[in-house]
Design an enzyme around this catalytic site. Structure first.
Site, short mmCIF file in Angstrom:
data_model
loop_
_atom_site.label_atom_id
_atom_site.label_comp_id
_atom_site.label_asym_id
_atom_site.label_seq_id
_atom_site.Cartn_x
_atom_site.Cartn_y
_atom_site.Cartn_z
N ASN A 11 14.84 81.91 57.36
CA ASN A 11 14.40 81.65 58.74
C ASN A 11 13.62 82.87 59.24
OD1 ASN A 11 14.47 81.79 61.64
ND2 ASN A 11 15.94 80.12 61.64
N ASP A 13 12.12 83.22 62.28
CA ASP A 13 11.97 83.25 63.74
C ASP A 13 11.84 84.67 64.30
OD1 ASP A 13 12.35 80.54 63.68
OD2 ASP A 13 14.34 80.57 64.61
N HIS A 14 12.68 85.57 63.75
CA HIS A 14 12.73 86.89 64.40
C HIS A 14 11.60 87.83 63.98
CE1 HIS A 14 15.92 85.51 66.69
NE2 HIS A 14 16.72 85.33 65.66
N ARG A 22 5.29 92.64 71.59
CA ARG A 22 4.09 93.41 71.92
C ARG A 22 2.89 92.53 72.30
NH1 ARG A 22 3.14 98.98 71.12
NH2 ARG A 22 5.02 99.87 72.00
N HIS A 47 12.15 77.70 63.95
CA HIS A 47 12.63 76.94 65.10
C HIS A 47 11.63 77.06 66.24
CE1 HIS A 47 16.25 76.37 68.11
NE2 HIS A 47 15.29 75.48 68.29
N ARG A 49 11.19 76.59 69.72
CA ARG A 49 12.01 76.33 70.92
C ARG A 49 11.14 75.82 72.06
NH1 ARG A 49 17.01 78.18 72.32
NH2 ARG A 49 18.25 78.93 70.59
N ARG A 53 9.99 81.08 72.71
CA ARG A 53 10.33 82.51 72.79
C ARG A 53 10.01 83.27 71.51
NH1 ARG A 53 16.88 82.26 72.99
NH2 ARG A 53 16.43 80.84 74.68
N GLU A 74 13.03 73.42 62.58
CA GLU A 74 14.20 73.29 63.46
C GLU A 74 13.72 72.87 64.83
OE1 GLU A 74 17.04 76.37 64.22
OE2 GLU A 74 17.15 76.77 62.08
N THR A 104 20.97 82.38 71.09
CA THR A 104 20.71 81.70 69.82
C THR A 104 21.41 80.35 69.88
OG1 THR A 104 20.95 81.89 67.41
CG2 THR A 104 22.69 82.88 68.73
N THR A 105 21.31 79.57 68.81
CA THR A 105 21.93 78.25 68.81
C THR A 105 23.44 78.43 68.66
OG1 THR A 105 19.92 77.57 67.67
CG2 THR A 105 21.67 75.94 67.82
N GLU A 155 23.90 70.23 58.49
CA GLU A 155 24.02 71.68 58.32
C GLU A 155 25.23 72.11 59.13
OE1 GLU A 155 20.51 74.06 58.25
OE2 GLU A 155 21.54 75.79 59.13
N HIS A 198 24.07 80.13 60.02
CA HIS A 198 24.22 80.82 61.29
C HIS A 198 25.14 82.02 61.16
CE1 HIS A 198 24.18 81.78 65.51
NE2 HIS A 198 23.14 80.98 65.60
N GLY A 220 18.58 83.82 58.71
CA GLY A 220 17.46 84.46 59.39
C GLY A 220 17.76 85.86 59.87
N1 PXP Z 1 20.57 77.26 60.88
C1 PXP Z 1 20.30 76.83 62.13
C2 PXP Z 1 20.32 75.37 62.38
C3 PXP Z 1 19.98 77.74 63.16
O1 PXP Z 1 19.73 77.30 64.40
C4 PXP Z 1 19.90 79.12 62.85
C5 PXP Z 1 19.53 80.10 63.91
O2 PXP Z 1 18.24 79.85 64.34
C6 PXP Z 1 20.16 79.51 61.53
C7 PXP Z 1 20.52 78.56 60.57
C8 PXP Z 1 20.05 80.92 61.10
O3 PXP Z 1 20.98 81.71 61.78
P1 PXP Z 1 20.87 83.29 61.65
O4 PXP Z 1 19.56 83.68 62.26
O5 PXP Z 1 22.05 83.77 62.43
O6 PXP Z 1 20.93 83.62 60.20
#
Ligand code: PXP
Length: 253
Positions: A11, A13-14, A22, A47, A49, A53, A74, A104-105, A155, A198, A220
């Protein structure tokens, strides 16, 4: 029976969170996705959102166009996201709950209360050839609802277990892990493919890899965080090694 395959979905996202801090174009989530694939990621998860974000619409389009491994999109179960998914046609869509104020989720979907809505959306995505997964709490009621919704994949939310491990609360960690194990077995018994994610790190990824019903981990935050210190490629190699070690120690019936 041989231990089943275990895939790693990365993942990214971050990477986008850091870019957005920035406002420019670096670090680029697509570059991270390509590097992750080179390092052995089996798929890329992002993901989009409602508040954009981290991942933005353009990131999803670029990921779909340029990555060679499956894209797991996602998304919240909203009409807006369904429209984007249908236009993008990712390999998979993971339906997640979304609350604006959360960091977060934080939990799984309300698959019981949202049953009819989720069934309609899952069917619509499924008809477009997108593999639908439902992000759920590891509970038998949720697995039964997922079955009734017709989702081919669930999941399991590993957050409560990972939090208990991180807090050093052995009793709670043991009972949360048992809950995950029961849920993975229940999903497999219904013929539902089981993923998990997660809050996983090297240690919890190794432990959960022992559940042979789990065939994919989506990770992620920890990977991106450790990449700051050791690089994304080495972090992915280390994660794969942890998963392989956990799988090798799996109880195989
Ligand atoms: N799976 C799902 C469905 C999620 O929403 C997330 C967080 O975005 C993750 C996995 C990954 O979680 P983490 O970033 O804590 O590893």
């Amino acid at each position: 029976m041989k231990a089943s395959v275990l895939r790693l979905g990365v993942n990214i996202d971050h990477v986008a969170t850091l870019r957005n801090a920035r406002g420019g174009g670096v670090p680029d989530p697509l570059r991270a996705a390509l590097l992750a694939i080179e390092a052995g990621a089996d798929g890329i998860t992002a993901h989009l959102r409602e508040d954009r974000r981290h991942i933005r619409d353009g990131d999803i389009a670029r990921l779909k166009a340029h990555i060679s491994k499956p894209l797991n999109f996602e998304m919240a179960a909203t009409d807006e996201m369904v429209k984007i998914a249908l236009a993008t046609r990712p390999h998979a869509a993971c339906l997640v709950p979304e609350r604006r104020e959360e960091r977060t989720t934080e939990g799984g979907l309300d698959v019981v209360g949202g049953h009819d809505h989720l069934k309609r959306i899952s069917a619509e995505l499924g008809r477009a050839g997108i593999v639908v997964s439902l992000f759920i709490e590891p509970e038998s009621k949720a697995i039964e609802a997922a079955r009734s919704i017709g989702a081919p994949v669930v999941e399991l939310h590993t957050g409560a277990w990972c939090n208990a491990v991180a807090a050093g609360d052995t009793a709670r960690a043991t009972s949360e892990f048992a809950r995950l194990k029961r849920a993975a077995e229940a999903a497999a018994a219904f013929g539902i493919e089981c993923h998990a994610g997660h809050g996983l790190d090297y240690d919890t990824a190794r432990q959960i890899s022992a559940l042979r019903q789990v065939v994919e981990l989506n990770i992620g935050h920890f990977l991106i965080a450790d990449a700051i210190f050791i690089g994304l490629g080495p972090a992915i190699h280390k994660m794969h090694a942890a998963m392989t070690a956990g799988r090798a120690g799996a109880v195989v019936l």
